[in-house]
Design a protein around this motif. Structure first.
Motif, PDB file in Angstrom:
ATOM      1  N   TYR A   1       0.974  -1.305  -0.223  1.00 22.63           N
ATOM      2  CA  TYR A   1      -0.047  -0.089   0.024  1.00 22.63           C
ATOM      3  C   TYR A   1       1.007   1.338   0.028  1.00 22.63           C
TER       4      TYR A   1
ATOM      5  N   THR B   1      -2.225  -6.385  -2.384  1.00 24.80           N
ATOM      6  CA  THR B   1      -2.833  -4.969  -1.794  1.00 24.80           C
ATOM      7  C   THR B   1      -2.306  -4.054  -2.901  1.00 24.80           C
TER       8      THR B   1
ATOM      9  N   ARG C   1      -5.161  -0.932  -4.040  1.00 25.19           N
ATOM     10  CA  ARG C   1      -5.000   0.224  -3.510  1.00 25.19           C
ATOM     11  C   ARG C   1      -5.462   1.292  -4.441  1.00 25.19           C
TER      12      ARG C   1
ATOM     13  N   VAL D   1     -11.253   2.312  -1.914  1.00 27.01           N
ATOM     14  CA  VAL D   1      -9.733   2.673  -1.231  1.00 27.01           C
ATOM     15  C   VAL D   1      -9.551   4.179  -1.268  1.00 27.01           C
TER      16      VAL D   1
ATOM     17  N   SER E   1      -3.379   5.764   6.611  1.00 28.36           N
ATOM     18  CA  SER E   1      -2.880   4.499   5.703  1.00 28.36           C
ATOM     19  C   SER E   1      -3.407   3.167   6.937  1.00 28.36           C
TER      20      SER E   1
ATOM     21  N   LEU F   1      -5.729   0.242   5.845  1.00 32.11           N
ATOM     22  CA  LEU F   1      -5.087  -1.268   5.917  1.00 32.11           C
ATOM     23  C   LEU F   1      -5.947  -1.951   6.619  1.00 32.11           C
TER      24      LEU F   1
ATOM     25  N   ILE G   1      -8.166  -2.891   3.512  1.00 38.87           N
ATOM     26  CA  ILE G   1      -7.288  -3.927   2.617  1.00 38.87           C
ATOM     27  C   ILE G   1      -7.071  -5.112   3.027  1.00 38.87           C
TER      28      ILE G   1
END
Length: 308
Positions: free
Chosen positions: A129, A189, A193, A198, A208, A212, A216
């Motif tokens: 990511y 990922t 992303r 996202v 971030s 995640l 993610i």
């Protein structure tokens, strides 16, 4: 109506019995469970695994002998009604020792396998990511650990950890078992992303770490669940191998690995010393593999192995 009934298993929707009324689409966990419960190999593997867990943690409470107890009147005896798996050269009960080794293997496997998956999830997701120098640094570290065999690392470190408990072995197995899955998570990922959901979370100011955790990793949870299940098998096999060669669980603690090492030299003359611990280990690995295989097919029906 007939066409809807045929399409229902593919879409995850079930059609109501009354015409014109359709049930709500099944959630992903409900759909996975619906597939799982139709797989005989899942129930076989799960049933054997539960039986082995009960055998490891409940049976020692009612069995009259402990793993270190000695019976001086029945040394080097084969299986009897008194000693179910026989005894060794100093009169210790092999069944009690096998239960103790099974218990140790289960604990190590159930901790090390999922722990390695968690490490792979966060390192792989962070590398994929964030990108840039973070990706390059973490990828370099992953490649370095993949090049160096973990078995030889532990052999070199064994003088430092021999005095420690089996927890040191568990930490080591988790610390050196995550690299391949981290590569898979990193690639997944990178493909996620730039998805719309996202980007929307990023534009809304989510950090971030929050992206995640909330977007993610949940989207690759299927892979992580399968890896954690099969990671238990890999951790048990690694612990057994290391203990067999004297680098894992150290005496007086008992594991299936050092039981196999003790019984290997007498596998022909006194087979009960080797056959019973080996048989329990094989059945345990077989049961977990059945569960993992069924779980993989339930989560990903296109895997090509959905035979049930």
């Amino acid at each position: 109506m007939q066409q809807e009934a045929l399409e229902a298993p593919l879409t995850g929707e079930s059609v109501a019995e009354e015409p014109g009324l359709a049930r709500k689409p099944l959630s992903r966990p409900a759909l996975v469970w619906q597939r799982l419960r139709r797989m005989p190999r899942f129930w076989v593997g799960f049933g054997i695994f539960v039986a082995l867990v009960l055998m490891a943690f409940v049976a020692p409470l009612v069995y009259p002998f402990g793993p270190t107890d000695r019976d001086p009147y029945n040394m080097n005896m084969g299986p009897t009604t008194l000693h179910w798996f026989g005894t060794n050269a100093i009169g210790q009960d092999i069944y009690a020792q096998t239960l103790s080794g099974l218990q140790k293997s289960l604990i190590i496997g159930m901790i090390a396998g999922p722990a390695a998956t968690l490490i792979a999830a966060f390192i792989g997701a962070a590398a994929g990511y964030i990108g840039g120098w973070t990706d390059r640094t973490l990828s370099w570290m992953i490649h370095l650990l993949l090049v160096i065999p973990s078995f030889y690392i532990f052999v070199l470190l064994s003088p430092l950890v021999k005095g420690l408990s089996w927890l040191a072995l568990t930490i080591f197995l988790a610390a050196f078992s995550w690299m391949i899955m981290a590569q898979v998570v990193r690639n997944q990922t990178r493909s996620l992303r730039n998805r719309d959901f996202v980007r929307a979370a990023r534009y809304m100011g989510m950090s971030s770490g929050g992206i995640l955790r909330r977007h993610i990793i949940p989207n690759i949870a299927s892979l992580l669940i399968i890896d954690a299940t099969l990671g238990v098998v890999a951790a048990i096999m690694a612990e057994t191998s290391l203990s067999y060669f004297g680098f894992g669980v150290q005496k007086p603690e008992i594991s299936l690995g050092n039981l196999l090492a003790d019984g290997a030299s007498a596998a022909v003359t006194r087979p009960w010393l080797f056959v019973f611990p080996a048989g329990v280990l094989i059945i345990l690995l077989f049961a977990i593999s059945l569960v993992g295989d069924a779980l993989r097919d339930a989560i990903d029906p296109t895997s090509g192995n959905n035979r049930d």
